[in-house]
Design an enzyme around this catalytic site. Structure first.
Site, PDB file in Angstrom:
ATOM      1  N   GLU A 172       0.791  -1.276  -0.026  1.00 23.08           N
ATOM      2  CA  GLU A 172      -0.019   0.124   0.093  1.00 23.08           C
ATOM      3  C   GLU A 172       0.884   1.399  -0.023  1.00 23.08           C
ATOM      4  O   GLU A 172       0.774   2.080   0.753  1.00 23.08           O
ATOM      5  CB  GLU A 172      -0.841  -0.008   1.290  1.00 23.08           C
ATOM      6  CG  GLU A 172      -1.868  -1.185   1.055  1.00 23.08           C
ATOM      7  CD  GLU A 172      -2.926  -1.045   2.066  1.00 23.08           C
ATOM      8  OE1 GLU A 172      -3.141  -0.011   3.007  1.00 23.08           O
ATOM      9  OE2 GLU A 172      -4.169  -1.713   1.868  1.00 23.08           O
ATOM     10  N   GLU A 291      -5.505  -8.286  -0.647  1.00 22.92           N
ATOM     11  CA  GLU A 291      -6.235  -8.132   0.931  1.00 22.92           C
ATOM     12  C   GLU A 291      -7.701  -7.855   0.488  1.00 22.92           C
ATOM     13  O   GLU A 291      -8.032  -6.775  -0.408  1.00 22.92           O
ATOM     14  CB  GLU A 291      -5.526  -6.869   1.475  1.00 22.92           C
ATOM     15  CG  GLU A 291      -4.193  -7.146   2.347  1.00 22.92           C
ATOM     16  CD  GLU A 291      -3.808  -5.895   2.975  1.00 22.92           C
ATOM     17  OE1 GLU A 291      -4.729  -5.253   3.698  1.00 22.92           O
ATOM     18  OE2 GLU A 291      -2.619  -5.754   3.022  1.00 22.92           O
TER      19      GLU A 291
HETATM   20  O1  AHR Z   1      -5.365  -6.065   7.036  1.00 25.18           O
HETATM   21  C1  AHR Z   1      -4.947  -4.785   7.801  1.00 25.18           C
HETATM   22  C2  AHR Z   1      -4.320  -3.589   7.022  1.00 25.18           C
HETATM   23  O2  AHR Z   1      -5.093  -3.225   5.919  1.00 25.18           O
HETATM   24  C3  AHR Z   1      -2.832  -4.030   6.343  1.00 25.18           C
HETATM   25  O3  AHR Z   1      -1.920  -4.045   7.183  1.00 25.18           O
HETATM   26  C4  AHR Z   1      -2.987  -3.113   5.162  1.00 25.18           C
HETATM   27  O4  AHR Z   1      -2.126  -3.358   4.328  1.00 25.18           O
HETATM   28  C5  AHR Z   1      -4.451  -2.546   5.023  1.00 25.18           C
HETATM   29  O5  AHR Z   1      -4.423  -1.307   4.954  1.00 25.18           O
END
Ligand code: AHR
Length: 504
Positions: A172, A291
């Site tokens: 990210e 994610e």
């Molecule tokens: O999964 C929780 C968080 O969400 C992770 O660390 C990050 O990559 C995202 O913002």
């Protein structure tokens, strides 16, 4: 209310990459400590890994688990997690305002992956660190003995290279919250140079470059265009993330959010095509949706720790969303979207796997149990392998915040040629009406027979599986699905998730 579907053997989307059913574990809250790792737990193995958790994970047949972060990785020193445990430093974790003993590092994680039958997908710190540390990490993990890093790995107990194939170039990096946040140009240049160095070591590595943290980012989708223009010919996948919430407590809008997910994937697929054309490249970059999940139930409870009002606790309860039945429907719809976009989404990771926004919860010293969302993830991972069918769907719909005419029936279909099975995953988004479903099965040979029908439904959308009541939501064998000639028929109750399997 009626919905009709046509499935034809030759009308397909793509062969599904098994990695669509991958997961994610971060050094965050209790994902690692008292999640997968709890020496002294009655089920712990000789490495201190919980056996009860390992079994729940093993059952999910997860192809890859992304590790060690997440936001955590952007200030992580991988060297802290190798070597004798008693010499490993406790570090402050800047992402989550906690501390980490480093009792678990890459060796322990790799061994756990072997125990549960999965493979590691490792993330590199491109936030607080850069190319050199990335290169050292990859050489430590995969390099031969007889070299500095390979010999150090051997000294730390593992002569054989781990041979990790899949690497994320940071996490990210578009997010202002990220340690070492960068502009698209800054990140694109760093990612390219890092990718070149890693490929100089091993050109066959699979590399994932960071896309947007979500499709509401101000820099989306320009971020993807710029980053891909820097890196297109050096990477294999671009990473996307998306979390879903029902803070407004509006179920119809909530259950339509996978329409937004679908548009997000479509936009980035187009951006990939644009850059490919611009570069005159024959390379196919695809999407690693590494994610995704529902995330909002725990937000208020986490505020104090994240604001730094609790000091630097080790493995506190953070992001421990207690999922309800409504989230089963949401996760079912999300997985259907990934199956329907499996032509471009090659990897997807549920975020996360244990305790932290996870399908599995644990109690320290106590049991581990399945959250409600465990079930749609389990059914998709175990039975959603094969070829995604391009179904024709005719269903009444409704207008939602993110899209008009959202079909009440959300469905995907998978043909497993080797097993001779057809599997349908269906969600009825209607609050009060049963869907009379008919599916025309064309080109599959004989009529086939229904071999499994699993249903998840509950009178209370907000009910969760808790320590006191771990089985409040569980699948039940359904009835009434029949095949007559080439037509499958069945009834989908209001607000229900179904998996229907046909042996051809
Ligand atoms: O999964 C929780 C968080 O969400 C992770 O660390 C990050 O990559 C995202 O913002």
């Amino acid at each position: 209310m009626r919905a009709s579907v046509t499935a034809h053997r030759d009308f397909t989307i793509s062969r599904i990459d098994d990695r669509l059913y991958s997961a994610f574990l971060e050094h965050l809250g209790r994902a690692i400590y008292t999640g997968i790792y709890e020496p002294g737990h009655p089920t712990a193995d000789k490495n201190g890994m919980r056996g009860d958790v390992a079994q729940l994970v093993r059952d999910l047949r997860i192809p890859y688990v992304r590790y060690p972060g997440g936001n955590f990785v952007s200030a992580y020193n991988w060297e802290d997690g190798v070597g004798p445990r008693e010499q490993r430093p406790t570090r402050l974790d800047l992402a989550w305002h906690t501390s980490d003993s480093n009792a678990v590092g890459v060796h322990e994680f790799y061994d756990w992956c072997e125990t549960v039958g999965t493979k590691p997908m490792l993330a590199i710190n491109l936030g607080s660190r850069g190319l050199d540390e990335a290169r050292n990490f990859v050489e430590y993990v995969n390099g031969p003995t007889g070299s500095y890093w390979g010999d150090l790995r051997k000294k730390n107990g593992r002569a054989e290279p781990f041979d990790v194939r899949l690497w994320c170039l940071g996490n990210e990096m578009d997010g202002p919250w990220q340690v070492g946040h960068k502009t698209a140009d800054e990140y694109g240049r760093l990612a390219l140079e890092t990718a070149k160095a890693l490929r100089a070591f091993d050109k066959s590595l699979e590399l994932v470059v960071c896309g947007s943290s979500n499709s509401d980012m101000a820099t989306y989708p320009e971020w993807e265009r710029v980053v891909l223009e820097h890196t297109y010919d050096a990477v294999d996948h671009i990473s996307l993330h998306m979390y879903f919430n029902n803070r407004a407590n509006h179920t119809a809008n909530y259950l339509a959010l996978n329409e937004k997910l679908d548009r997000y994937i479509g936009t980035i697929a187009s951006t990939i095509s644009f850059v490919k054309a611009k570069k005159r490249s024959k390379r196919n970059v695809t999407i690693s949706f590494d994610e995704w999940n529902v995330w909002y139930h725990s937000n208020a409870a986490d505020r104090a720790t994240l604001d730094g009002n609790n000091g630097w606790p080790h493995a506190p309860r953070l992001l421990e969303d207690a999922y309800n039945f409504e989230d089963v429907l949401q996760v079912g719809c999300i997985l259907n979207t990934f199956i329907r976009r499996s032509d471009v989404v090659r990897i997807a990771c549920i975020a996360q796997l244990v305790n932290v926004i996870a399908p599995i919860l644990t109690e320290p010293g106590g049991p581990a149990w399945k959250q409600t969302i465990y079930f749609p993830y389990y059914f998709a991972s175990v039975f959603g392998r094969g070829t995604a069918l391009n179904l024709t769907v005719d269903s009444p719909g409704y207008d939602a915040d993110v899209a008009d005419n959202v079909p009440y029936l959300d469905v995907s279909g998978v043909h497993d040629e080797a097993a001779g099975t057809l599997t349908f995953f269906a969600v009825n988004r209607h609050a009060s009406e049963t869907l009379e479903l008919s599916i025309d099965l064309l080109g599959f040979g004989g009529p086939g027979r229904v071999i499994d029908h699993q249903v998840l439904t509950h009178a209370d959308l907000k009910v969760a599986n808790t320590l006191a009541n771990p089985d409040a939501v569980a699948p039940k064998t359904g009835s009434g699905v029949a095949i007559d000639g080439s037509k499958l028929t069945g009834r989908l109750p209001p607000y229900s998730y179904q998996m229907i399997r046909v042996q051809l």
